[in-house]
Design a protein around this motif. Structure first.
Motif, PDB file in Angstrom:
ATOM      1  N   ILE A  10       0.831  -1.204   0.000  1.00 35.10           N
ATOM      2  CA  ILE A  10       0.000   0.000   0.000  1.00 35.10           C
ATOM      3  C   ILE A  10       0.866   1.255   0.000  1.00 35.10           C
ATOM      4  CG2 ILE A  10      -1.616   1.339   1.412  1.00 35.10           C
ATOM      5  CD1 ILE A  10      -2.918  -1.343   2.169  1.00 35.10           C
ATOM      6  N   THR A  11       1.956   1.228   0.761  1.00 32.90           N
ATOM      7  CA  THR A  11       2.863   2.375   0.791  1.00 32.90           C
ATOM      8  C   THR A  11       3.496   2.606  -0.580  1.00 32.90           C
ATOM      9  OG1 THR A  11       3.350   1.958   3.118  1.00 32.90           O
ATOM     10  CG2 THR A  11       4.886   3.358   1.915  1.00 32.90           C
ATOM     11  N   ILE A  12       3.903   1.551  -1.235  1.00 35.02           N
ATOM     12  CA  ILE A  12       4.495   1.686  -2.573  1.00 35.02           C
ATOM     13  C   ILE A  12       3.476   2.266  -3.552  1.00 35.02           C
ATOM     14  CG2 ILE A  12       5.374   0.368  -4.549  1.00 35.02           C
ATOM     15  CD1 ILE A  12       6.792  -1.452  -2.495  1.00 35.02           C
ATOM     16  N   ILE A  13       2.233   1.806  -3.474  1.00 36.70           N
ATOM     17  CA  ILE A  13       1.188   2.334  -4.364  1.00 36.70           C
ATOM     18  C   ILE A  13       1.005   3.836  -4.136  1.00 36.70           C
ATOM     19  CG2 ILE A  13      -1.288   2.283  -4.842  1.00 36.70           C
ATOM     20  CD1 ILE A  13      -1.140  -0.776  -4.343  1.00 36.70           C
ATOM     21  N   PHE A  14       0.927   4.240  -2.857  1.00 36.32           N
ATOM     22  CA  PHE A  14       0.760   5.662  -2.564  1.00 36.32           C
ATOM     23  C   PHE A  14       1.997   6.469  -2.957  1.00 36.32           C
ATOM     24  CE2 PHE A  14      -2.907   4.488   0.007  1.00 36.32           C
ATOM     25  CZ  PHE A  14      -3.760   5.537  -0.295  1.00 36.32           C
ATOM     26  N   LEU A  15       3.190   5.895  -2.818  1.00 38.16           N
ATOM     27  CA  LEU A  15       4.403   6.586  -3.260  1.00 38.16           C
ATOM     28  C   LEU A  15       4.359   6.844  -4.763  1.00 38.16           C
ATOM     29  CD1 LEU A  15       7.226   4.809  -1.240  1.00 38.16           C
ATOM     30  CD2 LEU A  15       6.528   7.191  -1.062  1.00 38.16           C
ATOM     31  N   ILE A  16       3.907   5.861  -5.515  1.00 41.72           N
ATOM     32  CA  ILE A  16       3.805   6.036  -6.969  1.00 41.72           C
ATOM     33  C   ILE A  16       2.775   7.116  -7.303  1.00 41.72           C
ATOM     34  CG2 ILE A  16       3.059   4.901  -9.103  1.00 41.72           C
ATOM     35  CD1 ILE A  16       4.297   2.293  -7.934  1.00 41.72           C
ATOM     36  N   ILE A  17       1.630   7.081  -6.625  1.00 36.81           N
ATOM     37  CA  ILE A  17       0.588   8.084  -6.885  1.00 36.81           C
ATOM     38  C   ILE A  17       1.085   9.489  -6.544  1.00 36.81           C
ATOM     39  CG2 ILE A  17      -1.685   8.898  -6.135  1.00 36.81           C
ATOM     40  CD1 ILE A  17      -2.466   5.926  -5.833  1.00 36.81           C
ATOM     41  N   PHE A  18       1.702   9.652  -5.347  1.00 35.15           N
ATOM     42  CA  PHE A  18       2.221  10.965  -4.956  1.00 35.15           C
ATOM     43  C   PHE A  18       3.300  11.441  -5.918  1.00 35.15           C
ATOM     44  CE2 PHE A  18       1.107  10.592  -0.172  1.00 35.15           C
ATOM     45  CZ  PHE A  18      -0.162  11.064  -0.433  1.00 35.15           C
ATOM     46  N   SER A  19       4.166  10.521  -6.345  1.00 33.47           N
ATOM     47  CA  SER A  19       5.228  10.907  -7.277  1.00 33.47           C
ATOM     48  C   SER A  19       4.660  11.364  -8.611  1.00 33.47           C
ATOM     49  CB  SER A  19       6.189   9.732  -7.494  1.00 33.47           C
ATOM     50  OG  SER A  19       6.802   9.374  -6.287  1.00 33.47           O
ATOM     51  N   LEU A  20       3.663  10.652  -9.111  1.00 41.30           N
ATOM     52  CA  LEU A  20       3.052  11.051 -10.384  1.00 41.30           C
ATOM     53  C   LEU A  20       2.356  12.404 -10.270  1.00 41.30           C
ATOM     54  CD1 LEU A  20       1.617   7.645 -11.643  1.00 41.30           C
ATOM     55  CD2 LEU A  20       3.608   8.884 -12.512  1.00 41.30           C
ATOM     56  N   TYR A  21       1.643  12.618  -9.167  1.00 41.73           N
ATOM     57  CA  TYR A  21       1.019  13.926  -8.954  1.00 41.73           C
ATOM     58  C   TYR A  21       2.083  15.014  -8.854  1.00 41.73           C
ATOM     59  CZ  TYR A  21      -3.890  12.740  -8.303  1.00 41.73           C
ATOM     60  OH  TYR A  21      -5.182  12.355  -8.503  1.00 41.73           O
ATOM     61  N   GLY A  22       3.153  14.718  -8.138  1.00 39.00           N
ATOM     62  CA  GLY A  22       4.235  15.693  -7.984  1.00 39.00           C
ATOM     63  C   GLY A  22       4.862  16.069  -9.315  1.00 39.00           C
ATOM     64  N   VAL A  23       5.152  15.064 -10.129  1.00 38.39           N
ATOM     65  CA  VAL A  23       5.744  15.327 -11.442  1.00 38.39           C
ATOM     66  C   VAL A  23       4.771  16.117 -12.312  1.00 38.39           C
ATOM     67  CG1 VAL A  23       6.493  14.203 -13.593  1.00 38.39           C
ATOM     68  CG2 VAL A  23       7.324  13.369 -11.392  1.00 38.39           C
ATOM     69  N   GLY A  24       3.493  15.767 -12.247  1.00 35.70           N
ATOM     70  CA  GLY A  24       2.491  16.484 -13.041  1.00 35.70           C
ATOM     71  C   GLY A  24       2.357  17.936 -12.626  1.00 35.70           C
ATOM     72  N   ILE A  25       2.320  18.178 -11.348  1.00 37.01           N
ATOM     73  CA  ILE A  25       2.172  19.553 -10.868  1.00 37.01           C
ATOM     74  C   ILE A  25       3.427  20.367 -11.139  1.00 37.01           C
ATOM     75  CG2 ILE A  25       1.907  20.960  -8.788  1.00 37.01           C
ATOM     76  CD1 ILE A  25      -0.034  18.826  -7.755  1.00 37.01           C
ATOM     77  N   VAL A  26       4.595  19.769 -10.913  1.00 41.44           N
ATOM     78  CA  VAL A  26       5.845  20.494 -11.173  1.00 41.44           C
ATOM     79  C   VAL A  26       5.987  20.805 -12.656  1.00 41.44           C
ATOM     80  CG1 VAL A  26       8.363  20.257 -11.166  1.00 41.44           C
ATOM     81  CG2 VAL A  26       7.061  19.703  -9.120  1.00 41.44           C
ATOM     82  N   SER A  27       5.632  19.869 -13.517  1.00 44.98           N
ATOM     83  CA  SER A  27       5.739  20.146 -14.951  1.00 44.98           C
ATOM     84  C   SER A  27       4.724  21.200 -15.391  1.00 44.98           C
ATOM     85  CB  SER A  27       5.569  18.865 -15.758  1.00 44.98           C
ATOM     86  OG  SER A  27       4.272  18.346 -15.593  1.00 44.98           O
ATOM     87  N   ALA A  28       3.590  21.287 -14.687  1.00 49.49           N
ATOM     88  CA  ALA A  28       2.593  22.293 -15.039  1.00 49.49           C
ATOM     89  C   ALA A  28       3.025  23.699 -14.635  1.00 49.49           C
ATOM     90  CB  ALA A  28       1.257  21.957 -14.382  1.00 49.49           C
ATOM     91  N   VAL A  29       3.763  23.812 -13.531  1.00 46.53           N
ATOM     92  CA  VAL A  29       4.200  25.133 -13.063  1.00 46.53           C
ATOM     93  C   VAL A  29       5.667  25.406 -13.374  1.00 46.53           C
ATOM     94  CG1 VAL A  29       2.497  25.244 -11.227  1.00 46.53           C
ATOM     95  CG2 VAL A  29       4.749  24.324 -10.741  1.00 46.53           C
ATOM     96  N   ALA A  30       6.274  24.572 -14.196  1.00 41.30           N
ATOM     97  CA  ALA A  30       7.690  24.736 -14.507  1.00 41.30           C
ATOM     98  C   ALA A  30       7.966  26.049 -15.228  1.00 41.30           C
ATOM     99  CB  ALA A  30       8.186  23.561 -15.344  1.00 41.30           C
ATOM    100  N   SER A  31       7.009  26.523 -15.986  1.00 38.87           N
ATOM    101  CA  SER A  31       7.228  27.756 -16.739  1.00 38.87           C
ATOM    102  C   SER A  31       6.963  29.003 -15.891  1.00 38.87           C
ATOM    103  CB  SER A  31       6.327  27.767 -17.977  1.00 38.87           C
ATOM    104  OG  SER A  31       4.973  27.724 -17.574  1.00 38.87           O
ATOM    105  N   THR A  32       6.450  28.812 -14.696  1.00 42.41           N
ATOM    106  CA  THR A  32       6.176  29.958 -13.831  1.00 42.41           C
ATOM    107  C   THR A  32       7.347  30.205 -12.896  1.00 42.41           C
ATOM    108  OG1 THR A  32       5.066  28.596 -12.165  1.00 42.41           O
ATOM    109  CG2 THR A  32       3.690  29.498 -13.916  1.00 42.41           C
ATOM    110  N   ASN A  33       7.066  30.742 -11.763  1.00 42.59           N
ATOM    111  CA  ASN A  33       8.073  31.142 -10.797  1.00 42.59           C
ATOM    112  C   ASN A  33       8.852  29.934 -10.265  1.00 42.59           C
ATOM    113  OD1 ASN A  33       9.535  32.468  -8.885  1.00 42.59           O
ATOM    114  ND2 ASN A  33       7.777  33.319  -7.804  1.00 42.59           N
TER     115      ASN A  33
END
Length: 73
Positions: A10-33
């Protein structure tokens, strides 16, 4: 032993989900501040560290319960 494996999975599944969300959000705001991007990265690292910490505590809890169960009989 089964509870420990389930906790790790369960921890590994949540780590993958959090990592994917993190990468998605960082790539979305990469062009900003850059400050906002670093803040989001720190937030997700803290979330992942907390998840791992909780997993370790849960595994210790499970092991202590096994010891308590054995001592009852």
């Amino acid at each position: 032993m089964k509870d420990i494996i389930i906790t790790i999975i369960i921890t590994i599944i949540f780590l993958i989900i959090f990592s994917l969300y993190g990468v998605g959000i960082v790539s979305a705001v990469a062009s900003t501040n850059m400050f906002v991007m670093l803040l989001i990265i720190i937030l997700f690292i803290a979330l992942i560290a907390t998840l791992i910490y909780v997993m370790i505590r849960r595994i210790k809890e499970i092991k202590e319960e096994d010891k308590d169960d054995i001592s009852k009989y």
